[in-house]
Design a protein around this motif. Sequence first.
Motif, mmCIF file in Angstrom:
data_model
loop_
_atom_site.group_PDB
_atom_site.id
_atom_site.type_symbol
_atom_site.label_atom_id
_atom_site.label_comp_id
_atom_site.label_asym_id
_atom_site.label_seq_id
_atom_site.Cartn_x
_atom_site.Cartn_y
_atom_site.Cartn_z
ATOM 1 N N ASP A 1 3.852 -3.629 -1.767
ATOM 2 C CA ASP A 1 2.587 -4.123 -1.238
ATOM 3 C C ASP A 1 2.281 -5.539 -1.708
ATOM 4 N N ARG B 1 1.112 -0.016 6.619
ATOM 5 C CA ARG B 1 0.188 -0.848 5.855
ATOM 6 C C ARG B 1 0.162 -2.248 6.454
ATOM 7 N N HIS C 1 -1.125 -5.965 6.463
ATOM 8 C CA HIS C 1 -1.708 -6.950 5.553
ATOM 9 C C HIS C 1 -2.179 -8.132 6.377
#
Lengths: 342, 342
Positions: free
Chosen positions: B104, B230, B232
């Motif tokens: 991440d 995910r 971003h």
Amino acid sequence: MLTQRQIIILDALIRLYTSTGLPIGSKTILTETDIDASSATIRNELVYLEKLGFIQKTHSSSGRVPSIRGYRFYIDHLVKPQAVAKDKMQVIEDVLNGHAEQMDDIMHQSARLLSDLTSYTAIVLGPRAESSRLTGFRLLALNDNHVMAIIQTDSGAIENKVFRLSRPIDESDLNKVVNIFNHHLVGRPLTEVARKLAADIPLLIQKYASNSMDVYMSLESVFSDSTEDRFHVSGKINLLDFTEDMDKQKLKSLYSLLENKGDLKLLIDHISQDFDVKIGEEINHELFTSFSLVTATYEVRDHGRGILAVLGPTSMSYDETFGVLDVFRKQLTHTLLNYYLE
Amino acid sequence: MLTQRQIIILDALIRLYTSTGLPIGSKTILTETDIDASSATIRNELVYLEKLGFIQKTHSSSGRVPSIRGYRFYIDHLVKPQAVAKDKMQVIEDVLNGHAEQMDDIMHQSARLLSDLTSYTAIVLGPRAESSRLTGFRLLALNDNHVMAIIQTDSGAIENKVFRLSRPIDESDLNKVVNIFNHHLVGRPLTEVARKLAADIPLLIQKYASNSMDVYMSLESVFSDSTEDRFHVSGKINLLDFTEDMDKQKLKSLYSLLENKGDLKLLIDHISQDFDVKIGEEINHELFTSFSLVTATYEVRDHGRGILAVLGPTSMSYDETFGVLDVFRKQLTHTLLNYYLE
DNA sequence: ATTAGCACTCGAATGACGCGAGTGCTAACA
DNA sequence: TGTTAGCACTCGCGTCATTCGAGTGCTAAT
């Protein structure tokens, strides 16, 4: 000292200005209050209030607008926190009682709700127990070179971080480190932990587990993360609604300031009263001259005290903001006590 | 079909418009290219290009501005990806090679850098291995009623989540669950895991560890988090720079769309070519009529393929954006291969 | 102390006007 | 047939003058 009538006028002026956003003239005040006098009389009073610095004109023949001094008086003496509507109340309860798994979730939801309900920007800081202690420390070998460190404190915080070692992990090395930590840090107040971590610990590791200096280096950052304050900011986009005349560059600076932990710290860290308002220049930062920062604290017994803040225009509705904040501080106290209890 | 001269004119017009933001007239094109003709000739050509729909006027006597069709032609035939300056190159390498502890972090840094370097809004999606498997599962009792679940996949993802049980934890109950998971899920592809988790697993738990249904419930969300994409997003605030004429409400909608996983998915999820550009209406969403979305994919061998996207005004500098994206896709491939290797 | 009356101020809205960049068209030219 | 000089025309934009009205401060009477 102000007469009763002057107070009524000031109060009316601020409320009217807050709801219309326009400078207010003597006639408007006449029709919107039940003062038994003519507009000329009100004009005389306005001149007086202006001399005292409570209100000002935007140009020589305009209506009046509250000055910082006027807002200050209003907040100190005239504010009437507005009861929050039943349905909104319900939403707050529902969201904050909907059992969250982690502290951060609760804080995050609070910030979101607070900004939604006020239409301003919300900043939420979790309770900080000055006296909280480190209650648990673990190192978990995930595979050949990934280690997870887990830290617990008696304030309920559970922090974890995965880090990578450049060489394969030796379980016995890890154990040595865990032993040192358990022996010297676990059970101690976080303040002491921070101090020892910088001073004693590296020496001990050097002496008893010299292979694990790299583990130590990685751990330092885990601990600093866990003791660091977690600011939750929500509704930055709402800035658009009350910065129409602000130039883009400033708006961007403001925006990135709200993403910077250090700046946020300066802004609200020192707050200690139940409620506090800083208006315009009182915030002491050039970017904030047209903003007000309303802050409230909430207590969670011996788990410490947290901070709620709302950033809006100086001409914001203080009555409403105070009302909402009051609900939040009670609800958060309640929610968090439950959280710690379980 | 366009003649060479018409192509030169279209190319010049788009470049000039991109750099000035102003409608471009025949004289400007004359002075800024080395076409050996008069402004009248260029005007004739402009009329022709307009008939074909490549350019348009903002009003009857204004200069020309590229239309979507014009940009499309430019992107398909005329774009010259611009080499990224040495110093920027260095920054990208430094930041992405600075060994990040977690996936991440790398994605987050990439998004930040990409938005900084382009001054637009960046969206980054990590590599998705269709075939990745669940390689590890653990439950860790932290204290009387907090449990941490840790999930690892062979794509390098390490996901963890702390959850609370309403009754004190029974270690043997936990072990039963771990055994069931280890036996039926670990080693399987994530797609299979998801299927089994919904179907077989609850039955097994019911049968062999009926006390632990609540653990199972909490675990479901851990798994769904770990398989979820995910996104971003960075540089949303840069929207301000190219939405000056957009009304505030739309801007807010756009902003919150960029915070919504589902919307982002619709926007870039289906991308599969190395590079792709969607211009204005091509994005097929009313909020995006004045934007272009430039996307690129990057491959990380058998760990799958990720997506990079830049959202900017239709009049953005495609040359520059393509250049930057090209550096990123190569660098990310490199950085992530290293990440998985270690 | 209050108030009616009035001259005055100034921002905001409106409209007239000219400037200039840019166009399309025509007629002459290579 | 493609090119070009020339020219009338269009239209956005900035400037300037004007008007309008909300609001003020002051004065003089009550």
